[in-house]
Scaffold this active site. Structure first.
Site, PDB file in Angstrom:
ATOM      1  NE  ARG A 131     -16.340 -25.122  -8.559  1.00 58.88           N
ATOM      2  CZ  ARG A 131     -15.440 -24.673  -9.427  1.00 58.88           C
ATOM      3  NH1 ARG A 131     -14.153 -24.862  -9.196  1.00 58.88           N
ATOM      4  NH2 ARG A 131     -15.815 -24.045 -10.523  1.00 58.88           N
TER       5      ARG A 131
ATOM      6  CB  THR B  83     -20.344 -23.882  -8.032  1.00 57.70           C
ATOM      7  OG1 THR B  83     -19.110 -23.218  -8.295  1.00 57.70           O
ATOM      8  CG2 THR B  83     -20.315 -25.223  -8.773  1.00 57.70           C
TER       9      THR B  83
ATOM     10  CD  GLU C  42     -18.548 -17.253  -8.762  1.00 54.73           C
ATOM     11  OE1 GLU C  42     -18.645 -18.472  -9.004  1.00 54.73           O
ATOM     12  OE2 GLU C  42     -18.376 -16.396  -9.656  1.00 54.73           O
TER      13      GLU C  42
ATOM     14  CE  LYS D 201     -19.574 -19.256 -14.483  1.00 52.16           C
ATOM     15  NZ  LYS D 201     -19.598 -19.896 -13.153  1.00 52.16           N
TER      16      LYS D 201
END
Length: 213
Positions: free
Chosen positions: A46, A69, A42, A129
């Site tokens: 960011r 994210t 993943e 998650k």
């Protein structure tokens, strides 16, 4: 390409969570992870060059690469255009879920409460998650949340370290575990790809040992 997350992960139970500031490190990072036995990764959105990192790592061919994210539908679109085959979000956002469904990619929204789990079920999801897993109470909280939702699978992420991996993988509700320890920004800055390979191989060995039949 309407596939489930289980299909995408292809039996992998370890999901390295990667923050990659320099896209020049993406290719050797992908090689180190794949050499260590990782099947997926993943890439967090960011950093300014996250799309290029996803493109480069997806082009390696040895990993199923997703984007994490993801906060907006627009980010989800950009991630999938860059080659992400699944999308992970820190929270549960209806627009992100709808966009991923339109794009035909699995989405794993973050949840922290039973109310959010019920929203995920209502949205037709079967995998979420748990985030931030350690701050929320770790495996005891995971077990408590999973009990009333036996059909839900979890990808706990957030604060998990190598020594805690086996305990999470021992939980029947856990599909995979996300963690940043195999490949940190510090590893990348120092060019420690052999160390990334070693840490990944150690984690994969734990995951294989804990794999469900």
């Amino acid at each position: 390409m309407n596939t489930s997350l289980t299909d995408v992960l292809a039996g992998a139970r370890l999901m390295p969570v990667l923050t990659v500031p320099d896209p020049a490190t993406a290719a050797p990072l992908a090689e180190a992870l794949a050499a260590g036995g990782a099947r997926c990764a993943e890439v967090t959105f960011r950093t300014p060059d996250a799309e290029q990192v996803v493109k480069t790592m997806a082009a390696h061919g040895g990993l199923t690469v997703g984007a994490g994210t993801i906060l907006t539908a627009e980010q989800a679109e950009r991630a999938v255009d860059a080659g992400a085959r699944f999308v992970v979000s820190p929270g549960l956002d209806d627009e992100v879920i709808a966009t991923c469904r339109e794009l035909g990619v699995p989405v794993v929204p973050g949840i922290a409460t039973p109310t959010e789990l019920m929203r995920a079920l209502k949205a037709g999801l079967d995998t979420v998650k748990l985030f931030p897993a350690e701050a929320l109470g770790g495996t005891s909280t995971l077990r408590a949340l999973a009990a009333p939702f036996p059909r839900m699978r979890f990808v706990p992420t957030g604060g998990i370290r190598a020594e805690g991996l086996a305990a999470y993988l021992a939980e029947p509700s856990v599909l995979a575990v996300g963690g940043s320890w195999p490949a940190t920004p510090a590893h990348l800055e120092r060019g420690q790809y052999a160390e990334i390979r070693r840490l990944t191989a150690d984690a994969v060995a734990v995951a294989v040992a804990r794999s469900t039949p």
